[in-house]
Design a protein around this motif. Structure first.
Motif, PDB file in Angstrom:
ATOM      1  N   ASP A 236      -0.652  11.154  -5.011  1.00 58.87           N
ATOM      2  CA  ASP A 236      -1.917  10.423  -4.912  1.00 58.87           C
ATOM      3  C   ASP A 236      -1.918   9.171  -5.777  1.00 58.87           C
ATOM      4  O   ASP A 236      -2.459   8.138  -5.390  1.00 58.87           O
ATOM      5  N   TYR A 237      -1.315   9.284  -6.960  1.00 57.99           N
ATOM      6  CA  TYR A 237      -1.284   8.143  -7.879  1.00 57.99           C
ATOM      7  C   TYR A 237       0.054   8.130  -8.621  1.00 57.99           C
ATOM      8  O   TYR A 237       0.730   9.159  -8.718  1.00 57.99           O
TER       9      TYR A 237
ATOM     10  N   TRP B  70      -4.602   4.743 -13.378  1.00 61.68           N
ATOM     11  CA  TRP B  70      -3.839   5.279 -12.264  1.00 61.68           C
ATOM     12  C   TRP B  70      -3.761   4.257 -11.127  1.00 61.68           C
ATOM     13  O   TRP B  70      -4.763   3.633 -10.772  1.00 61.68           O
ATOM     14  N   GLY B  71      -2.579   4.116 -10.552  1.00 63.07           N
ATOM     15  CA  GLY B  71      -2.414   3.205  -9.424  1.00 63.07           C
ATOM     16  C   GLY B  71      -2.150   3.981  -8.151  1.00 63.07           C
ATOM     17  O   GLY B  71      -1.320   4.886  -8.131  1.00 63.07           O
ATOM     18  N   ARG B  72      -2.885   3.624  -7.110  1.00 61.49           N
ATOM     19  CA  ARG B  72      -2.688   4.267  -5.806  1.00 61.49           C
ATOM     20  C   ARG B  72      -1.275   4.026  -5.291  1.00 61.49           C
ATOM     21  O   ARG B  72      -0.689   2.969  -5.528  1.00 61.49           O
ATOM     22  N   VAL B  73      -0.733   4.962  -4.570  1.00 65.45           N
ATOM     23  CA  VAL B  73       0.611   4.820  -3.997  1.00 65.45           C
ATOM     24  C   VAL B  73       0.446   4.397  -2.547  1.00 65.45           C
ATOM     25  O   VAL B  73      -0.237   5.068  -1.773  1.00 65.45           O
ATOM     26  N   GLU B  74       1.039   3.255  -2.209  1.00 64.20           N
ATOM     27  CA  GLU B  74       0.837   2.726  -0.857  1.00 64.20           C
ATOM     28  C   GLU B  74       1.814   3.319   0.155  1.00 64.20           C
ATOM     29  O   GLU B  74       1.453   3.625   1.273  1.00 64.20           O
TER      30      GLU B  74
ATOM     31  N   LYS C  23       4.190  11.503  -0.817  1.00 64.66           N
ATOM     32  CA  LYS C  23       3.380  10.428  -1.399  1.00 64.66           C
ATOM     33  C   LYS C  23       2.402  11.034  -2.390  1.00 64.66           C
ATOM     34  O   LYS C  23       1.402  11.638  -1.995  1.00 64.66           O
TER      35      LYS C  23
ATOM     36  N   THR D 251      -8.244   7.955 -15.988  1.00 65.09           N
ATOM     37  CA  THR D 251      -7.994   7.719 -14.557  1.00 65.09           C
ATOM     38  C   THR D 251      -7.991   6.228 -14.210  1.00 65.09           C
ATOM     39  O   THR D 251      -7.491   5.853 -13.157  1.00 65.09           O
ATOM     40  N   GLN D 252      -8.525   5.365 -15.101  1.00 66.06           N
ATOM     41  CA  GLN D 252      -8.559   3.922 -14.818  1.00 66.06           C
ATOM     42  C   GLN D 252      -7.148   3.350 -14.722  1.00 66.06           C
ATOM     43  O   GLN D 252      -6.940   2.335 -14.074  1.00 66.06           O
TER      44      GLN D 252
ATOM     45  N   TYR E   5       7.528  15.468  -6.170  1.00 67.53           N
ATOM     46  CA  TYR E   5       7.154  14.070  -6.429  1.00 67.53           C
ATOM     47  C   TYR E   5       7.932  13.513  -7.624  1.00 67.53           C
ATOM     48  O   TYR E   5       8.330  12.343  -7.615  1.00 67.53           O
TER      49      TYR E   5
ATOM     50  N   GLU F  98      -1.011  14.242  -8.822  1.00 68.40           N
ATOM     51  CA  GLU F  98      -1.487  14.861  -7.590  1.00 68.40           C
ATOM     52  C   GLU F  98      -2.906  15.378  -7.820  1.00 68.40           C
ATOM     53  O   GLU F  98      -3.170  16.091  -8.785  1.00 68.40           O
TER      54      GLU F  98
END
Ligand code: SF4
Length: 171
Positions: free
Chosen positions: A61-62, A42-46, A59, A39-40, A95, A74
């Motif tokens: 989650d990552y 993973w980048g958040r989706v802005e 959108k 999980t490190q 997605y 998701e």
């Protein structure tokens, strides 16, 4: 706000069109396979991803980069199922489609992250085709006055945001 509403409508529509696991198998949809994920990475989706042509917005989650591909993730809370729910698979497929349209490269799969359990769901041409069929059904249903309930699940109705205005609610 409108974008979030649009996504909510899409998800509700997909849930309404949820089909049984047997139907999924008949349609050749992937069921998802258990995987380990870091999980490190993973980048958040802005910002929401948008396909104006299809009128689809969402959108994940990552987003995670893996072997040259961008893969949507998701996150689902609650007790992890033995296999991903169809509604979650279709949401993830939406997605994947949006990632493909936005970044120009088709993701090989998406990831459903449940508590303590991750599934990779292959974004196959069959899954994409099933998704497009359901989106077309949703668009057709938008112009209909009465759309029959597609399930007998009172728990689903209890959690539904349309319960107060739905004349077919089971809860
Ligand atoms: S209340 Fe139940 S039947 Fe009505 S839209 Fe929601 S999930 Fe469907």
């Amino acid at each position: 706000m409108m974008l979030h509403l649009a996504l909510l409508f899409i998800i509700i529509g997909l849930v309404l069109l949820w089909q049984s696991r047997r139907q999924r198998a008949q349609a050749g949809l992937p069921g998802g396979r258990l995987i380990y994920t870091d999980t490190q990475a993973w980048g958040r989706v802005e910002k929401p991803l948008i396909d104006a042509q299809l009128g689809l917005t969402g959108k994940p989650d990552y987003l995670v980069q893996r072997e040259g591909s961008i893969i949507p993730v998701e996150v689902k809370s609650g007790r992890p199922p033995a296999a991903p729910y169809d509604s979650h698979i279709f949401q993830l497929a939406a997605y994947c489609l949006l990632v493909h349209k936005t970044y120009g490269k088709r993701p090989p799969c998406g990831i459903l992250h449940y508590t303590g359990r991750d599934f990779a769901v292959d974004y196959t041409p069959q899954l994409e085709s099933a998704l497009l069929d359901r989106l077309a059904e949703i668009r057709r249903d938008e112009s209909r006055r009465d759309v029959p309930r597609s399930h007998e699940d009172a728990a689903r109705c209890r959690k539904c945001g349309f319960r107060s205005v739905c004349d077919q609610s089971l809860a």
